[in-house]
Design a protein around this motif. Structure first.
Motif, PDB file in Angstrom:
ATOM      1  N   TRP A 289       0.825  -1.207   0.000  1.00 45.75           N
ATOM      2  CA  TRP A 289       0.000   0.000   0.000  1.00 45.75           C
ATOM      3  C   TRP A 289       0.857   1.255   0.000  1.00 45.75           C
ATOM      4  O   TRP A 289       0.685   2.161  -0.829  1.00 45.75           O
TER       5      TRP A 289
ATOM      6  N   ARG B  23       2.966   1.621  -3.315  1.00 45.82           N
ATOM      7  CA  ARG B  23       2.150   2.098  -4.433  1.00 45.82           C
ATOM      8  C   ARG B  23       1.817   3.577  -4.275  1.00 45.82           C
ATOM      9  O   ARG B  23       1.855   4.355  -5.243  1.00 45.82           O
ATOM     10  N   LEU B  24       1.499   3.986  -3.056  1.00 41.67           N
ATOM     11  CA  LEU B  24       1.145   5.378  -2.795  1.00 41.67           C
ATOM     12  C   LEU B  24       2.286   6.318  -3.170  1.00 41.67           C
ATOM     13  O   LEU B  24       2.073   7.350  -3.837  1.00 41.67           O
TER      14      LEU B  24
ATOM     15  N   GLY C 207       1.410   8.198  -6.420  1.00 41.97           N
ATOM     16  CA  GLY C 207       0.572   9.279  -5.921  1.00 41.97           C
ATOM     17  C   GLY C 207       0.991  10.663  -6.409  1.00 41.97           C
ATOM     18  O   GLY C 207       0.161  11.441  -6.898  1.00 41.97           O
TER      19      GLY C 207
ATOM     20  N   SER D  37       0.059  11.251 -10.369  1.00 38.88           N
ATOM     21  CA  SER D  37      -1.220  10.730 -10.850  1.00 38.88           C
ATOM     22  C   SER D  37      -1.708  11.535 -12.054  1.00 38.88           C
ATOM     23  O   SER D  37      -1.491  12.752 -12.138  1.00 38.88           O
TER      24      SER D  37
ATOM     25  N   PHE E 163      -7.952   9.853  -0.942  1.00 43.09           N
ATOM     26  CA  PHE E 163      -8.289   8.585  -0.315  1.00 43.09           C
ATOM     27  C   PHE E 163      -8.776   8.853   1.102  1.00 43.09           C
ATOM     28  O   PHE E 163      -8.226   9.712   1.800  1.00 43.09           O
TER      29      PHE E 163
ATOM     30  N   TRP F  73     -12.198   1.701   3.143  1.00 39.00           N
ATOM     31  CA  TRP F  73     -11.354   2.484   2.248  1.00 39.00           C
ATOM     32  C   TRP F  73     -12.206   3.049   1.117  1.00 39.00           C
ATOM     33  O   TRP F  73     -12.925   2.309   0.438  1.00 39.00           O
TER      34      TRP F  73
ATOM     35  N   LEU G 228     -11.378   5.165  -2.298  1.00 41.10           N
ATOM     36  CA  LEU G 228     -10.280   5.635  -3.136  1.00 41.10           C
ATOM     37  C   LEU G 228     -10.882   6.312  -4.362  1.00 41.10           C
ATOM     38  O   LEU G 228     -11.630   5.679  -5.123  1.00 41.10           O
TER      39      LEU G 228
ATOM     40  N   LEU H  48      -5.728   3.952 -10.661  1.00 39.32           N
ATOM     41  CA  LEU H  48      -6.310   3.637  -9.358  1.00 39.32           C
ATOM     42  C   LEU H  48      -6.398   2.135  -9.095  1.00 39.32           C
ATOM     43  O   LEU H  48      -6.186   1.688  -7.958  1.00 39.32           O
TER      44      LEU H  48
ATOM     45  N   PHE I 230      -3.943  -0.030  -6.756  1.00 40.83           N
ATOM     46  CA  PHE I 230      -3.927   0.103  -5.302  1.00 40.83           C
ATOM     47  C   PHE I 230      -4.635  -1.085  -4.656  1.00 40.83           C
ATOM     48  O   PHE I 230      -4.197  -1.609  -3.634  1.00 40.83           O
TER      49      PHE I 230
ATOM     50  N   ASP J 174      -2.587  -4.550  -5.682  1.00 39.97           N
ATOM     51  CA  ASP J 174      -1.325  -4.693  -4.958  1.00 39.97           C
ATOM     52  C   ASP J 174      -1.554  -5.157  -3.523  1.00 39.97           C
ATOM     53  O   ASP J 174      -0.848  -6.037  -3.014  1.00 39.97           O
TER      54      ASP J 174
END
Length: 526
Positions: free
Chosen positions: A394, A397-398, A402, A405, A411, A442, A444, A461, A464, A467
């Motif tokens: 998490w 990936r962020l 992020g 993007s 989020f 969550w 997103l 997206l 996320f 993963d």
């Protein structure tokens, strides 16, 4: 420092909203026989309606999510239960699928059918909100907006329920699929307040459902209600409005190492297996996005129902751990706590508190014709504490994608459940809502300020979710229907939204709606 949030758009000033008018003109010529027949039947049945070419039709069919435009065959606008029954019977007789619309806030435009050609039954005139002064039971129409409901309940004996903080959301869809908000951890989901519902079924009959009347259908409504009919009235237990409410905001700007440590502290606070710290009264979440400079920002925010002294004791262990990590943004306006009464707390929360002006003409009162819209793609996830590998996936990936993007994004990860929450005190099988064992909800969102929406936002997206799941030994995690993801196949949607409850739901659907009258691409039974 600012958050990107879903922005209301003024219909009068937005050229892109003319697009549905072009669609409906084309659509009106594509199915002339059915179109004429449904209009005639609704007329003969005394059902008010709007249809392609009528004065209100274009405004009726503008979706909340401007990314997903669909054109109904007509829009029934009843104000009485017999008119709802008449609309359903007309659709059944002509083989037209039906969708209820309470607030029209559907992320996937399911209240417009999720595809062209359905009959929409707009419940905007079903707005009654009354409280029995003896029992404190509230009777509420499904078209009532949350802000108006909160005001009415408070005016009638200072009563309240736990529900979402966006005042324009219609209560019908909100409650029938869950109903999370700033009071969920303390008081439960809004559907946990529901004690009775009247519903028009596919055969046109009106039935009352509760724990003692049609209990199997009542079970289904509490978690999957849109699939089974058109709810025309709801009854709720209420609670005294909490007199002390602490709204709090603690912003952090973290590098990747700090974020990884912060997530460990968060999970230990909310869902530690042996000693979770979060008390029942605490409702807390992270709001995450990036600023104009590309920095990732983490805002710890929420509501505590109690005194400020008790709040500081309750939040202290988490703040102490976060202080060791660093990155606190001291100079941001609004940081810290705000002690407010119930209605002011709802208003302040809706105004995004920290990132809006307190006196910015926000109001809980919502007009009959709601005109806020957005352009976005959303996904959801329901999880407990992630494994170390899941947290790594998490956070990796962020920080990898992020800051770069292709669209705006935000989020929200809320601690709705867990060992000290009200939510799991209701047995998992007591309602069709399937996520009581989850700790975190969550949401997103990838978004643009106006249409069109770049599909690169969807591609950005989706990983996320994938993963996290790959790191969690490829488990299938739940998703929340009120944040519907239209890119899911119907099979994926059924499994994600309702998990082990889907088989039972399908059986109930077959018994009350064998012809699949109430249908969208992801409904039960489709």
């Amino acid at each position: 420092m600012s958050l990107i949030a879903i922005q209301p758009i003024d219909i009068a000033n937005m050229f892109n909203l003319l697009f549905p008018l072009l669609l409906c003109v084309q659509f009106a010529h594509s199915l002339p026989q059915t179109y004429d027949a449904i209009v005639h039947c609704l007329d003969e049945s005394g059902v008010p309606q709007d249809y392609p070419g009528s004065s209100n039709f274009t405004a009726d069919i503008i979706p909340y999510n401007l990314r997903l435009n669909y054109t109904p065959i007509a829009v029934a606008v009843p104000s009485t239960v017999p008119q709802v029954q008449g609309a359903v019977l007309c659709a059944v007789n002509l083989g037209v699928k039906v969708n209820p619309k309470s607030g029209g806030h559907s992320y996937a435009s399911h209240s417009l059918g999720g595809e062209d050609g359905h009959l929409v039954v707009d419940l905007k005139y079903f707005t009654e909100t009354s409280v029995d002064p003896v029992t404190n039971i509230a009777t509420v129409g499904p078209g009532a907006r949350l802000g108006n409901v909160a005001l009415s309940l408070f005016e009638q004996g200072e009563r309240a329920m736990a529900h979402g903080i966006c005042p324009g959301v219609g209560i019908g869809g909100h409650v029938l699929h869950g109903g999370q908000g700033y009071g969920s951890h303390t008081y439960g989901l809004l559907l946990d307040f529901l004690i009775e519902a009247d519903i028009v079924l596919a055969d046109g009959s009106l039935v009352t459902t509760s724990e003692t009347q049609n209990p199997e259908l009542f079970w289904a409504l509490r978690g999957a209600g849109m699939s089974f009919g058109i709810v025309t009235s709801l009854k709720f237990r209420t609670i005294p409005a909490p007199p002390q409410n602490i709204l709090f905001y603690y912003p952090y700007s973290w590098n990747q190492t700090q974020a990884r440590a912060g997530w460990d502290a968060w999970q230990a606070y909310c869902g530690g297996e042996t000693t979770p710290v979060i008390p029942l009264e605490m409702n807390v979440r992270w709001v995450i996005n990036n600023d104009t400079e590309g920095r990732l920002l983490f805002l710890l925010e929420g509501a505590y129902h109690g005194s400020e002294e008790d709040f500081l004791d309750a939040i202290g262990p988490l703040l102490d751990e976060l202080a060791k990590i660093g990155g606190f943004e001291e100079d941001v306006r609004g940081v810290g706590t705000h002690e407010l009464g119930w209605l002011d707390a709802l208003l302040y929360a809706n105004s995004n508190g920290l990132f809006s002006n307190w006196d910015n003409n926000q109001t809980l009162e919502t007009p009959l014709n709601y005109t806020a819209h957005a352009t976005f793609f959303a996904k959801s996830l329901m999880t407990s504490n992630l494994s170390p590998a899941g947290v790594d996936a998490w956070i990796d990936r962020l920080y990898a994608t992020g800051p770069t993007s292709p669209t705006g994004w935000y989020f929200i990860i809320a601690a709705q459940g867990g060992p000290t929450s009200y939510v799991p005190t209701i047995p998992q099988d007591a309602t069709s809502y399937a996520h009581r064992s989850s700790i975190y909800e969550w949401q997103l969102v990838a978004q643009t300020t106006t249409p069109p929406f770049d599909d690169a936002g969807i591609t950005w997206l989706n990983p996320f979710i994938s993963d996290i799941e790959a790191a969690e030994s490829n488990v299938t995690l739940g998703m929340y229907y009120n944040y519907a993801d239209p890119t899911l196949s119907k099979e994926e949607a059924h499994e994600r939204y309702w998990l082990e409850h889907y088989g039972r739901l399908k059986g109930i659907k077959e018994s009350v709606d064998p012809g699949l009258v109430f249908l969208n691409p992801q409904t039960v039974g489709n």
